[in-house]
Design an enzyme around this catalytic site. Structure first.
Site, PDB file in Angstrom:
ATOM      1  N   HIS A  77       4.537  25.969   3.927  1.00  0.00           N
ATOM      2  CA  HIS A  77       4.897  26.252   5.316  1.00  0.00           C
ATOM      3  C   HIS A  77       3.991  27.360   5.855  1.00  0.00           C
ATOM      4  O   HIS A  77       3.545  28.231   5.095  1.00  0.00           O
ATOM      5  CB  HIS A  77       6.348  26.712   5.400  1.00  0.00           C
ATOM      6  N   GLU A 122       4.601  30.027   7.539  1.00  0.00           N
ATOM      7  CA  GLU A 122       5.092  31.384   7.312  1.00  0.00           C
ATOM      8  C   GLU A 122       4.826  31.853   5.881  1.00  0.00           C
ATOM      9  O   GLU A 122       4.407  32.988   5.661  1.00  0.00           O
ATOM     10  CB  GLU A 122       6.608  31.461   7.587  1.00  0.00           C
ATOM     11  N   CYS A 136      12.674  27.893   9.004  1.00  0.00           N
ATOM     12  CA  CYS A 136      13.715  27.202   8.242  1.00  0.00           C
ATOM     13  C   CYS A 136      14.393  28.214   7.312  1.00  0.00           C
ATOM     14  O   CYS A 136      14.005  29.386   7.274  1.00  0.00           O
ATOM     15  CB  CYS A 136      13.100  26.057   7.430  1.00  0.00           C
ATOM     16  N   CYS A 192      11.821  29.851   4.807  1.00  0.00           N
ATOM     17  CA  CYS A 192      10.920  30.826   5.430  1.00  0.00           C
ATOM     18  C   CYS A 192      11.682  32.049   5.932  1.00  0.00           C
ATOM     19  O   CYS A 192      11.200  33.175   5.790  1.00  0.00           O
ATOM     20  CB  CYS A 192      10.134  30.160   6.555  1.00  0.00           C
TER      21      CYS A 192
END
Length: 162
Positions: free
Chosen positions: A53, A55, A83, A86
């Site tokens: 991801h 992040e 999410c 993260c």
């Protein structure tokens, strides 16, 4: 243009890189002491891992730059609400502030489904700013998924015998 808009534009640039690679267009930058120290964009499909991801990739880079896993004093700019994975990493990294482009009602954990960033039972809470350059961030995602649906329909139509 505000500081938040300036850095969100940089996150949008990262999101566009993800889209070019066929990944959901999510981008992120981390700012520390007035400058961008890390950039990340979604690479889940490209790397074939759940962990890629935007992040998480940016946090990893920022930690290397700072020389510590603690990113106190840092601000993260991300085009889509984090999410649960993260959001947890943001809390663990002790990031002070997160600026979000648009919310994610299906999977967001910075206020949509749950707010991990401001959970009082954790030892760290994160200041948040939401909807910075909302329309631009949202449009990137809408255009990506519209295009994806068209591609899938085209593939399906090609498989149907006439």
């Amino acid at each position: 243009m505000t500081e938040d808009e300036k850095y969100m534009k940089a996150a949008i640039t990262q999101a566009k890189k993800a889209a070019k690679n066929g990944d959901v267009p999510i981008g992120c930058v981390i700012v520390y002491e007035g400058r961008i120290i890390a950039r990340g964009y979604n690479k889940r499909n490209r790397k074939k891992t759940t962990l890629a991801h935007a992040e998480l990739l940016a946090i990893e880079k920022a930690s290397k730059i700072v020389g510590d896993w603690r990113l106190e004093g840092a601000t993260m700019y991300v085009t889509l609400e984090p999410c649960q994975m993260c959001a947890g990493a943001i809390v663990q990294a002790r990031i002070d502030r997160v600026v979000i482009g648009c919310m994610n009602p299906k999977a967001g954990c910075a206020g949509s489904i749950y707010n991990l960033l401001d959970e009082p039972r954790f030892n760290h809470q994160v200041e948040m700013e939401k909807d910075v350059l909302h329309d631009e961030c949202s449009e990137l995602l809408k255009a990506f998924f519209k295009n994806l649906r068209m591609e899938l329909k085209k593939e399906k139509d090609q498989k149907i015998p006439m």
